[in-house]
Scaffold this motif. Sequence first.
Motif, PDB file in Angstrom:
ATOM      1  N   LEU A  22       0.832  -1.212   0.000  1.00 53.11           N
ATOM      2  CA  LEU A  22       0.000   0.000   0.000  1.00 53.11           C
ATOM      3  C   LEU A  22       0.863   1.258   0.000  1.00 53.11           C
ATOM      4  O   LEU A  22       1.881   1.317   0.693  1.00 53.11           O
ATOM      5  CB  LEU A  22      -0.921   0.032   1.222  1.00 53.11           C
ATOM      6  N   SER A  23       0.438   2.241  -0.745  1.00 49.76           N
ATOM      7  CA  SER A  23       1.087   3.549  -0.864  1.00 49.76           C
ATOM      8  C   SER A  23       2.362   3.522  -1.701  1.00 49.76           C
ATOM      9  O   SER A  23       3.014   4.558  -1.840  1.00 49.76           O
ATOM     10  CB  SER A  23       1.380   4.171   0.505  1.00 49.76           C
ATOM     11  N   THR A  24       2.736   2.365  -2.246  1.00 47.97           N
ATOM     12  CA  THR A  24       3.858   2.351  -3.189  1.00 47.97           C
ATOM     13  C   THR A  24       3.437   3.213  -4.374  1.00 47.97           C
ATOM     14  O   THR A  24       2.337   3.039  -4.904  1.00 47.97           O
ATOM     15  CB  THR A  24       4.166   0.912  -3.647  1.00 47.97           C
ATOM     16  N   PRO A  25       4.279   4.150  -4.796  1.00 49.43           N
ATOM     17  CA  PRO A  25       3.891   5.006  -5.912  1.00 49.43           C
ATOM     18  C   PRO A  25       3.750   4.218  -7.217  1.00 49.43           C
ATOM     19  O   PRO A  25       4.371   3.171  -7.387  1.00 49.43           O
ATOM     20  CB  PRO A  25       5.031   6.021  -6.031  1.00 49.43           C
ATOM     21  N   TYR A  26       2.947   4.756  -8.117  1.00 51.70           N
ATOM     22  CA  TYR A  26       2.789   4.130  -9.424  1.00 51.70           C
ATOM     23  C   TYR A  26       4.022   4.421 -10.269  1.00 51.70           C
ATOM     24  O   TYR A  26       4.467   5.561 -10.370  1.00 51.70           O
ATOM     25  CB  TYR A  26       1.551   4.670 -10.151  1.00 51.70           C
ATOM     26  N   ARG A  27       4.566   3.374 -10.837  1.00 50.03           N
ATOM     27  CA  ARG A  27       5.663   3.530 -11.788  1.00 50.03           C
ATOM     28  C   ARG A  27       5.500   2.437 -12.834  1.00 50.03           C
ATOM     29  O   ARG A  27       5.544   1.249 -12.508  1.00 50.03           O
ATOM     30  CB  ARG A  27       7.021   3.428 -11.119  1.00 50.03           C
ATOM     31  N   HIS A  28       5.339   2.854 -14.067  1.00 52.61           N
ATOM     32  CA  HIS A  28       5.132   1.926 -15.177  1.00 52.61           C
ATOM     33  C   HIS A  28       6.284   0.914 -15.270  1.00 52.61           C
ATOM     34  O   HIS A  28       7.440   1.276 -15.228  1.00 52.61           O
ATOM     35  CB  HIS A  28       5.007   2.717 -16.484  1.00 52.61           C
ATOM     36  N   GLN A  29       5.942  -0.351 -15.351  1.00 50.82           N
ATOM     37  CA  GLN A  29       6.835  -1.504 -15.488  1.00 50.82           C
ATOM     38  C   GLN A  29       7.756  -1.728 -14.289  1.00 50.82           C
ATOM     39  O   GLN A  29       8.719  -2.484 -14.394  1.00 50.82           O
ATOM     40  CB  GLN A  29       7.667  -1.417 -16.769  1.00 50.82           C
ATOM     41  N   ALA A  30       7.467  -1.137 -13.156  1.00 53.19           N
ATOM     42  CA  ALA A  30       8.298  -1.337 -11.971  1.00 53.19           C
ATOM     43  C   ALA A  30       7.649  -2.358 -11.037  1.00 53.19           C
ATOM     44  O   ALA A  30       6.439  -2.598 -11.088  1.00 53.19           O
ATOM     45  CB  ALA A  30       8.501  -0.015 -11.237  1.00 53.19           C
ATOM     46  N   SER A  31       8.484  -2.963 -10.186  1.00 55.46           N
ATOM     47  CA  SER A  31       7.997  -3.921  -9.195  1.00 55.46           C
ATOM     48  C   SER A  31       8.878  -3.859  -7.955  1.00 55.46           C
ATOM     49  O   SER A  31       9.559  -4.817  -7.611  1.00 55.46           O
ATOM     50  CB  SER A  31       8.011  -5.342  -9.794  1.00 55.46           C
ATOM     51  N   ALA A  32       8.884  -2.696  -7.309  1.00 54.27           N
ATOM     52  CA  ALA A  32       9.721  -2.487  -6.135  1.00 54.27           C
ATOM     53  C   ALA A  32       8.866  -1.898  -5.009  1.00 54.27           C
ATOM     54  O   ALA A  32       8.453  -0.731  -5.078  1.00 54.27           O
ATOM     55  CB  ALA A  32      10.891  -1.555  -6.455  1.00 54.27           C
ATOM     56  N   LYS A  33       8.611  -2.729  -4.000  1.00 52.73           N
ATOM     57  CA  LYS A  33       7.776  -2.290  -2.875  1.00 52.73           C
ATOM     58  C   LYS A  33       8.318  -0.993  -2.282  1.00 52.73           C
ATOM     59  O   LYS A  33       9.499  -0.882  -1.981  1.00 52.73           O
ATOM     60  CB  LYS A  33       7.739  -3.366  -1.802  1.00 52.73           C
ATOM     61  N   GLY A  34       7.431  -0.016  -2.107  1.00 53.35           N
ATOM     62  CA  GLY A  34       7.800   1.266  -1.512  1.00 53.35           C
ATOM     63  C   GLY A  34       8.440   2.238  -2.482  1.00 53.35           C
ATOM     64  O   GLY A  34       8.516   3.427  -2.206  1.00 53.35           O
ATOM     65  N   ILE A 117      -6.931  -4.872  -4.199  1.00 53.40           N
ATOM     66  CA  ILE A 117      -5.781  -3.985  -4.151  1.00 53.40           C
ATOM     67  C   ILE A 117      -5.120  -4.024  -5.520  1.00 53.40           C
ATOM     68  O   ILE A 117      -5.044  -5.081  -6.150  1.00 53.40           O
ATOM     69  CB  ILE A 117      -4.807  -4.384  -3.012  1.00 53.40           C
ATOM     70  N   HIS A 118      -4.694  -2.853  -5.974  1.00 53.00           N
ATOM     71  CA  HIS A 118      -4.063  -2.757  -7.289  1.00 53.00           C
ATOM     72  C   HIS A 118      -3.246  -1.479  -7.349  1.00 53.00           C
ATOM     73  O   HIS A 118      -3.368  -0.606  -6.490  1.00 53.00           O
ATOM     74  CB  HIS A 118      -5.125  -2.783  -8.396  1.00 53.00           C
ATOM     75  N   ALA A 119      -2.382  -1.397  -8.342  1.00 59.45           N
ATOM     76  CA  ALA A 119      -1.627  -0.170  -8.585  1.00 59.45           C
ATOM     77  C   ALA A 119      -2.331   0.565  -9.715  1.00 59.45           C
ATOM     78  O   ALA A 119      -2.562  -0.011 -10.782  1.00 59.45           O
ATOM     79  CB  ALA A 119      -0.187  -0.494  -8.965  1.00 59.45           C
ATOM     80  N   TYR A 120      -2.672   1.797  -9.454  1.00 59.90           N
ATOM     81  CA  TYR A 120      -3.461   2.563 -10.406  1.00 59.90           C
ATOM     82  C   TYR A 120      -2.690   3.818 -10.796  1.00 59.90           C
ATOM     83  O   TYR A 120      -2.167   4.522  -9.913  1.00 59.90           O
ATOM     84  CB  TYR A 120      -4.811   2.916  -9.775  1.00 59.90           C
ATOM     85  N   HIS A 121      -2.644   4.076 -12.096  1.00 62.08           N
ATOM     86  CA  HIS A 121      -1.902   5.228 -12.608  1.00 62.08           C
ATOM     87  C   HIS A 121      -2.341   6.511 -11.891  1.00 62.08           C
ATOM     88  O   HIS A 121      -3.521   6.788 -11.755  1.00 62.08           O
ATOM     89  CB  HIS A 121      -2.155   5.373 -14.113  1.00 62.08           C
ATOM     90  N   GLY A 122      -1.375   7.256 -11.403  1.00 61.98           N
ATOM     91  CA  GLY A 122      -1.665   8.509 -10.718  1.00 61.98           C
ATOM     92  C   GLY A 122      -2.024   8.355  -9.247  1.00 61.98           C
ATOM     93  O   GLY A 122      -2.120   9.345  -8.528  1.00 61.98           O
ATOM     94  N   ARG A 123      -2.231   7.138  -8.785  1.00 53.75           N
ATOM     95  CA  ARG A 123      -2.639   6.921  -7.394  1.00 53.75           C
ATOM     96  C   ARG A 123      -1.679   6.015  -6.627  1.00 53.75           C
ATOM     97  O   ARG A 123      -1.642   6.052  -5.411  1.00 53.75           O
ATOM     98  CB  ARG A 123      -4.035   6.283  -7.335  1.00 53.75           C
ATOM     99  N   GLY A 124      -0.975   5.133  -7.303  1.00 51.76           N
ATOM    100  CA  GLY A 124      -0.112   4.170  -6.633  1.00 51.76           C
ATOM    101  C   GLY A 124      -0.894   2.934  -6.235  1.00 51.76           C
ATOM    102  O   GLY A 124      -1.969   2.659  -6.765  1.00 51.76           O
ATOM    103  N   VAL A 125      -0.353   2.182  -5.284  1.00 51.74           N
ATOM    104  CA  VAL A 125      -1.017   0.960  -4.820  1.00 51.74           C
ATOM    105  C   VAL A 125      -2.097   1.360  -3.822  1.00 51.74           C
ATOM    106  O   VAL A 125      -1.805   1.984  -2.804  1.00 51.74           O
ATOM    107  CB  VAL A 125      -0.020  -0.038  -4.197  1.00 51.74           C
ATOM    108  N   ILE A 126      -3.330   1.001  -4.158  1.00 50.91           N
ATOM    109  CA  ILE A 126      -4.493   1.424  -3.379  1.00 50.91           C
ATOM    110  C   ILE A 126      -5.483   0.266  -3.229  1.00 50.91           C
ATOM    111  O   ILE A 126      -5.409  -0.722  -3.949  1.00 50.91           O
ATOM    112  CB  ILE A 126      -5.217   2.620  -4.040  1.00 50.91           C
TER     113      ILE A 126
END
Length: 148
Positions: A22-34, A117-126
Amino acid sequence: MTSNEDDRRLRSHIVREALSWLSTPYRHQASAKGQGADCLGLIRGVHQSLYSTVSEVPPPYRPSPRQWGEGEPLLSAAQRHLQKTDTPRLGDVVLFRLNRHAPISHCGIVLEADQFIHAYHGRGVIITAFSRYWQRRLAAAFSFPETS
């Protein structure tokens, strides 16, 4: 311990791991917690945490599924690594087709019958309600290996 108990434990572990993103920022093609993740990166990160192996590295992809070319790359990858299920349950991966005529382009993990739970563009993991909007776009559901 029964297999039902093992299944409940694994599904709870999946949810705890997903929530830790949760709260990990959105970054296209990334997979790094936090640090940054897109929706596929979240699934890959949870998978890696569960099985201590790096999941299949996807080829470069564009943010817009219309630019992906032919086929269903997310669906194909899910079929290779996960178990198809007809009814999504706690800890299952859900795949969405955001446009009726486009390939599957979004994914998340079920937290409860009415949340994922999902990562959403402009919102991050929410965390998002599994509202009618998302229910209508649900294209497939898969369980992680070793769940029943």
